[in-house]
Design an enzyme around this catalytic site. Structure first.
Site, PDB file in Angstrom:
ATOM      1  N   VAL A  11       0.408  -3.222  -5.538  1.00 20.59           N
ATOM      2  CA  VAL A  11       0.276  -3.453  -4.092  1.00 20.59           C
ATOM      3  C   VAL A  11      -1.197  -3.589  -3.691  1.00 20.59           C
ATOM      4  O   VAL A  11      -1.574  -4.506  -2.945  1.00 20.59           O
ATOM      5  CB  VAL A  11       0.963  -2.322  -3.279  1.00 20.59           C
ATOM      6  N   ARG A  43      -9.440   4.576 -11.022  1.00 15.79           N
ATOM      7  CA  ARG A  43     -10.048   5.206 -12.207  1.00 15.79           C
ATOM      8  C   ARG A  43     -10.342   4.188 -13.292  1.00 15.79           C
ATOM      9  O   ARG A  43     -11.163   4.395 -14.157  1.00 15.79           O
ATOM     10  CB  ARG A  43      -9.084   6.265 -12.774  1.00 15.79           C
ATOM     11  N   VAL A 127       8.456   1.421   4.097  1.00 11.80           N
ATOM     12  CA  VAL A 127       9.911   1.199   4.093  1.00 11.80           C
ATOM     13  C   VAL A 127      10.182  -0.300   4.163  1.00 11.80           C
ATOM     14  O   VAL A 127       9.624  -0.999   5.009  1.00 11.80           O
ATOM     15  CB  VAL A 127      10.591   1.870   5.305  1.00 11.80           C
ATOM     16  N   GLY A 129       9.392  -2.761   2.165  1.00  7.78           N
ATOM     17  CA  GLY A 129       8.386  -3.722   1.662  1.00  7.78           C
ATOM     18  C   GLY A 129       7.864  -4.583   2.800  1.00  7.78           C
ATOM     19  O   GLY A 129       7.241  -4.097   3.743  1.00  7.78           O
ATOM     20  N   ASP A 196      13.440   7.079  -4.337  1.00  8.49           N
ATOM     21  CA  ASP A 196      12.670   6.142  -3.513  1.00  8.49           C
ATOM     22  C   ASP A 196      13.439   5.827  -2.215  1.00  8.49           C
ATOM     23  O   ASP A 196      12.868   5.881  -1.114  1.00  8.49           O
ATOM     24  CB  ASP A 196      12.403   4.869  -4.329  1.00  8.49           C
ATOM     25  N   LYS A 200      12.536   6.774   1.831  1.00  7.16           N
ATOM     26  CA  LYS A 200      12.523   5.771   2.906  1.00  7.16           C
ATOM     27  C   LYS A 200      13.481   6.140   4.035  1.00  7.16           C
ATOM     28  O   LYS A 200      13.141   5.978   5.205  1.00  7.16           O
ATOM     29  CB  LYS A 200      12.864   4.399   2.318  1.00  7.16           C
ATOM     30  N   GLY A 298       7.900  -5.786  -4.197  1.00  8.97           N
ATOM     31  CA  GLY A 298       7.100  -6.881  -4.762  1.00  8.97           C
ATOM     32  C   GLY A 298       5.706  -6.883  -4.163  1.00  8.97           C
ATOM     33  O   GLY A 298       5.480  -6.400  -3.049  1.00  8.97           O
TER      34      GLY A 298
HETATM   35  N1  HSE Z   1      10.307   0.395  -6.259  1.00 10.53           N
HETATM   36  C1  HSE Z   1      10.511   0.072  -4.892  1.00 10.53           C
HETATM   37  C2  HSE Z   1      11.760  -0.751  -4.748  1.00 10.53           C
HETATM   38  C3  HSE Z   1       9.303  -0.682  -4.410  1.00 10.53           C
HETATM   39  O1  HSE Z   1      12.273  -1.214  -5.765  1.00 10.53           O
HETATM   40  O2  HSE Z   1      12.269  -0.932  -3.646  1.00 10.53           O
HETATM   41  C4  HSE Z   1       9.221  -0.844  -2.936  1.00 10.53           C
HETATM   42  O3  HSE Z   1       9.193   0.372  -2.281  1.00 10.53           O
END
Ligand code: HSE
Length: 412
Positions: A11, A43, A127, A129, A196, A200, A298
């Site tokens: 990202v 890093r 949330v 993308g 994930d 969200k 993405g």
């Molecule tokens: N890994 C997450 C997904 C990325 O597949 O929705 C976006 O938050």
């Protein structure tokens, strides 16, 4: 005006390249004379990268540089992202993040700190993308009393399920492809085990209902256990399996929040959401149902949302955007065992006639499902609505069949 990015992964590098590609109109929309990327914190080193010269590994350079007014956090994870973001806000810098874990766990506190220091903390990319959802909920739908949100919030699992449904791919093959395409989290367990999507829905629930929802209070199931046989039974039932995250306001002031795979009828708007796409259904008292749809994961779709927040911060240097919610008390999220829903159940047995009789007596009448080439002794059916607690008690007492799969049925 100068900007810094912390975290030069998928990202972060998308943000840098979008800031460069659409530089002129981004600057114009930000209402600044210039919007220049001054540092990238990581890093690692990036020999040959166009931004090689501005990559730094010392966070204090960003913190102590008064020219940096906006910091983009795309590191992921809670630590050290939380400490860095907190320090930036306290130093009077606005922060934009795509980090849903950070917002889900620490959002309430960070919003408060941003408020105290009269800076912005924006997280549109956390949330959905690239899908606009945070602003539409907090601004465009502000007049509504929202009582329910449900959606497909994880692109990776939706991609995997789509490949299983349409191409008969195995779970592992589809996951590998998702990782190759840059959709999956560093640790794919965050995707496939539902964490994930959980983060969200916590953010959306906080935004809609006004109180923080902590991810560890949310019952969360992923898609690892879904078999192609379940996909086939869903098809014969008239639907598909999707990983659904949902949050609902209860009459007593608590909320019900859950993430799990679910049967979704073919005519539902959520059923045709395929591949990496996400869809979020918001139910408001004035608007009715509204669905937001688009690329939920993405590099560039997520960068699109991050850069929009950067522009918003630049435009609102003197004015704070209001995104806020209060902390919640223990017990705010109701125990999922109180939920009432219909279920799909797949079982195996040595004695089908006796097992079907047991299921009928346990659940009242069940609707049997069929699929081609089902092995002998496999039974699949759907139940009438029943509470989660009652279901698990009934299944615990079952003697003549082994339960292989239990999936909730949605009514969206
Ligand atoms: N890994 C997450 C997904 C990325 O597949 O929705 C976006 O938050």
């Amino acid at each position: 005006m100068f900007v810094a990015i912390m975290g030069y992964g998928v990202v972060g590098s998308g943000v840098a390249s979008l800031l460069k590609k659409n530089h002129e109109h981004i600057v114009q929309k930000s209402m600044q004379n210039e919007l220049e990327l001054k540092y990238i914190l990581d890093r690692r080193t990036f020999p040959g990268d166009p931004y090689e010269q501005i990559v730094i590994s010392d966070f204090s350079k960003i913190l102590e540089d008064d020219e940096i007014k906006i910091v983009v956090e795309t590191m992921g994870g809670v630590h050290p992202a939380y400490e860095y973001v907190l320090a930036c806000l306290k130093a009077g810098k606005s922060v934009v993040t795509s980090n849903k874990e950070l917002v889900a766990v620490k959002g309430c506190e960070l919003l408060e700190v941003a408020d105290e220091h009269n800076v912005n903390f924006l997280f549109e990319a956390s949330v959905g993308g690239g899908i606009p959802i945070i602003r539409p909920i907090s601004q465009c739908l502000a007049a509504n009393d929202i009582d329910e949100i449900a959606g497909i919030l994880n692109g990776t699992t939706n991609f995997i399920l789509t490949k299983m449904i349409t191409e008969g791919m195995t779970f592992d093959e589809a996951l590998l492809l998702a990782q190759k395409n840059g959709y999956a989290e560093r640790d794919p367990s965050a995707d496939v085990d539902g964490f994930d999507a959980c983060r969200k829905i916590c953010i959306l629930a906080a935004l809609c209902f006004g109180k923080h929802v902590y991810p560890d209070s949310v019952h969360t199931e992923g898609i690892r256990k879904i078999k192609l046989s379940d996909v086939e039974y869903a098809h014969s039932w008239g639907g598909v399996i999707k990983l659904i995250a949902r949050a609902k306001k209860l009459e007593d002031g608590r909320v019900s929040v859950m993430v799990s795979p679910a049967f979704v009828q073919n005519h539902s708007q959520l059923a045709s959401v395929d591949d990496v796409f996400n869809a979020i259904l918001v139910r408001g008292d004035a608007i009715g149902d509204v669905v937001f749809y688009g690329r939920g994961a993405g590099k560039m779709p997520t960068a699109s949302a991050v850069v929009a927040d950067v522009i918003d911060c630049a435009k609102h240097m003197e004015r704070k955007k209001f995104f806020g919610w209060k902390d919640s008390e223990p017990g705010y999220v109701a125990d999922y065992l109180e939920n009432v829903t219909s279920f799909y159940i797949r079982a195996t047995t040595e004695n089908a006639a006796s097992a079907v009789a047991s299921f009928n007596s346990l659940f009242g009448k069940v609707e049997l499902l069929t699929r081609e080439n089902a092995p002998e002794g496999e039974i699949a059916f759907t139940t009438e609505p029943i509470s989660e607690k009652e279901l698990s008690e009934k299944l615990a007492g079952l003697k003549d069949a082994k339960i292989e799969s239990v999936i909730r049925i949605t009514d969206y």
